[in-house]
Write a protein that holds these residues in place. Sequence first.
Motif, short mmCIF file in Angstrom:
data_model
loop_
_atom_site.label_atom_id
_atom_site.label_comp_id
_atom_site.label_asym_id
_atom_site.label_seq_id
_atom_site.Cartn_x
_atom_site.Cartn_y
_atom_site.Cartn_z
N UNK A 760 10.95 59.93 22.47
CA UNK A 760 11.98 58.98 22.04
C UNK A 760 11.39 57.65 21.60
N UNK A 761 10.08 57.60 21.36
CA UNK A 761 9.44 56.33 21.06
C UNK A 761 9.24 56.13 19.55
N UNK A 762 9.22 54.88 19.10
CA UNK A 762 9.06 54.61 17.67
C UNK A 762 7.65 54.89 17.19
N UNK A 763 7.53 55.10 15.88
CA UNK A 763 6.23 55.27 15.24
C UNK A 763 5.94 53.97 14.47
N UNK A 764 4.95 53.24 14.92
CA UNK A 764 4.67 51.91 14.39
C UNK A 764 3.69 52.01 13.22
N UNK A 765 3.92 51.22 12.19
CA UNK A 765 2.98 51.12 11.09
C UNK A 765 2.59 49.66 10.88
N UNK A 766 1.32 49.45 10.61
CA UNK A 766 0.85 48.10 10.29
C UNK A 766 0.93 47.92 8.78
N UNK A 767 1.85 47.08 8.34
CA UNK A 767 2.08 46.90 6.90
C UNK A 767 1.17 45.85 6.28
N UNK A 768 0.59 44.99 7.11
CA UNK A 768 -0.41 44.03 6.66
C UNK A 768 -1.13 43.50 7.90
N UNK A 769 -2.10 42.63 7.69
CA UNK A 769 -2.81 42.07 8.83
C UNK A 769 -1.89 41.27 9.74
N UNK A 770 -0.77 40.78 9.17
CA UNK A 770 0.13 39.91 9.92
C UNK A 770 1.52 40.51 10.11
N UNK A 771 1.69 41.80 9.88
CA UNK A 771 3.04 42.36 10.01
C UNK A 771 3.00 43.82 10.44
N UNK A 772 4.04 44.20 11.19
CA UNK A 772 4.26 45.57 11.65
C UNK A 772 5.70 45.94 11.34
N UNK A 773 5.97 47.23 11.20
CA UNK A 773 7.36 47.65 10.96
C UNK A 773 7.58 49.05 11.51
N UNK A 774 8.85 49.34 11.82
CA UNK A 774 9.26 50.68 12.23
C UNK A 774 10.78 50.75 12.24
#
Length: 857
Positions: A760-774
């Motif tokens: 049930x946990x999110x899959x995190x992506x690093x979209x830049x050196x200063x940002x994450x999204x999911x």
Amino acid sequence: MTPSKKSPQVIFYLLSFFLPGFIFLSYFLSNQTNILTVDLGQQYIDFLAYLKNNFFSDPLKLIYNFNQGLGSSFIGTSAYYLTSPFNWLLFFFPNNYLPQAILIIISLKIGAIGLAAYYFWQTKFQTYQKIYALAASLAYALSGYVVAFNLNLMWLDSLILLPLLTKGIDQLFIIITRKQLVYLTLITFLMWTTNFYTGYMVLLFGLFYYLWQVFCQEAPLKSFQSTIFSYLFAEISASLIACFLLLPTISDLFAGKVQGKTNWTLTWQFPLWKGLSKFLNGAFSFHEMSHGLPNVYLPSILLLLSLLFFFNPQIKVRPKLASFIFLSFLIISLSFTPLVLIWHLGQFPVWYPGRQSFLLIFYLLDLMILTLARQSKLLNWQKIILLIAGLALLMYFIFTRKYFAFANSLNLTISSILIICSLLLIIFFNYKYSPLLLFALVALSSTSNLVLSLSSISYQNNSEYSNYTTEVSKASSWVQNHDYHFYRTEKNFSRSDNDPLSSNYAGVSSFNSINNRQVIRFINYLGLKNNDNSFENQYATLATDSILGIKYYLVASHQYDNPAFNTYDYRPSLMNKKTLKQYQDFNIIKNQTALPLIFASPTSSNPHLISNDPTQNQTNILNNITGKKFILYQENYWPLAQLQNAKESKSNWHEFNKINPELPSKVSFTFVPTSNDPYYLELPPDLDQNNTTIRVNHQLIDNSELGNNNHLIEIANQQKDKPVKITFTLHHRELYLGNALIWQFNQTKFNQVLKSYLKKQPQIKQTSALSLSFNFKTKSRETLKSTIPYSSAWLVYDNHHLIQTKPFAHTFLSFDLKPGHHQIKLIYLPLTLLVGMLISLIALIVFIIILSKRKFM
């Protein structure tokens, strides 16, 4: 200037730069260019590699860094280690030749130190006497400080700028022009931005130097009134213009080093008389690097001539008095605790004592220059004073040699010969060729000190670094190309705690003077290896791997005899996992129970953490995260002892004593695991390598640095009904094992809880050196917790709306979500950097306006 007079000037300038740099470089060329040692090989080279790999490809990584220490602001680190203009040379070298690039950079910096010093001192002499300035510049560039601390290459820029700063201050007492104010402002700006730490020391010295110059003037009050505005204007303007770097750096310092406790007591670090020993040639060793005396070496002939300042009849009493006070202050500052702390920004140095000692060296040389500039010949009574001082120094070396390990026969013999040569030169100082002989003696003294000092420490082979980083970088690239999510990678072997920087992966370990104190405290609670400046993943367990989101491991294969890839952590559970990719010296495995770096938790509370109880802390953290109550560790029975030249204490069966002190003594325990679960041995801090050597089934356990907390050592996995033998070899007469425990890890329950939880946990992506999204969906109100260190600079947007954040476990970022669908975006906004940039821009504009409006005389 006529051509005949110009030629020696050019030659002296060239010599001032090339001679010290060449002497230094030649030593390491004879050592196959191997320059990596201690922190240069274990810390700084990784920062430089990180700069080189990211400056052009992804410069935002120099603002925030996920590679090191779970993640942190990198601005303060950059300001301390990486902002030297000389580092641009790194981009002309391939990564495999980074050690050689560093050697060239250090050599060029040493050459620049000599050039800047000569530029400052040569103006005090006529053409034929400028060789005195050349000798002083060589002594300064190859002083004891530079020789001992050359590996701290980020400090050397301040030694270049120090003579330029003092020249700018001197000019204030002659005539004040816009050009001079711009010059002084620029030098001060460079002080702050090349290395704020030693830059602060130089600027503090500059303040005292300015006051010294005021008192040395014919009319001190008038001189003060006519110069103070210009001096403060330049210093304050430069500091404000440098705010783009200083402000975020101060913020980083308050998150890390400044939080340490400091005891401001009226004590002395060492008796001042011991400091004279550092004028012995070769007064250096590994101990001196870590816990020794300040390195203040300069050639004995120049030391003696600097004292002549106080016996020069052409110098008036007031300058002598002011100089004596200033010199005494600099000497006392080396040992008197409050002054030591003031020079070192309120923190005791960890290794490298007396980091401001180059200021004393510079001032002694400046006094020597001021003396010879006024008096080219010595009077007989002056010679007698210097002869007595020289003989007293020689007698001091001879009669105190037993107190100093570095005062060996070779060092003492060479120093004695050089002092005798100095005394002979003083006797014949008034002869035509004495300036040339003085320069030759300074060159010989400085070179011999460099060779004797650097020969006392060892250096790593450059190929070990190059081969290691190349192989680990290939593996980290393979992992990143096969898994684009956000996770951490670790190893069970290590070259340095900063491996993640040079090999480009998000790791746990960190060796940095600006580490986050809260993170270190949490790492300590987990039972991982740590100290004031560093921590690493040693003594990890399956639970800590899960908590910290370590999804991939590089595991030493032990197929080849390569010390660089030998394991530091005995982890049988890692050896039993399926290999994803095989390399010559290590394999890549995947951890199926690793948490993502951001995870949903049904509880909003913080876990209860206890000092020196890693098993309970790991259990409490996982219970808090998952919302499940389960026991992770169960204490195992302690088996009966098998004794070799040892006996149990009658008063305590956990205590063992040697029978015959002259023979080897061992205490062994054999237990048989009743399951295939992992088993851990909990070691208290007192069971380190000084007290005992530990082996598990003949496998040597690393207990070299247990620090001040308990650690867990995995001793068995998948070994049901197979005997496990733990052997302690006594190093002293007694061994106490009352605080050592054996724990059985509840593998079945752990896997069951984590398997259900991770679905049930999110899959995190690093979209830049200063940002994450999911994206994430919640059916009820939940708290999203993380192992990303908390900072107010992290902004969290839920469906494009900014939401409030809070600390988790007093260390990490967390935030609450309401039921529903969520598009989460995390952005690191370095507010202190932006505010600092605004202040710098405004200050620069105001500086230009004031300069254009005001008239100067």
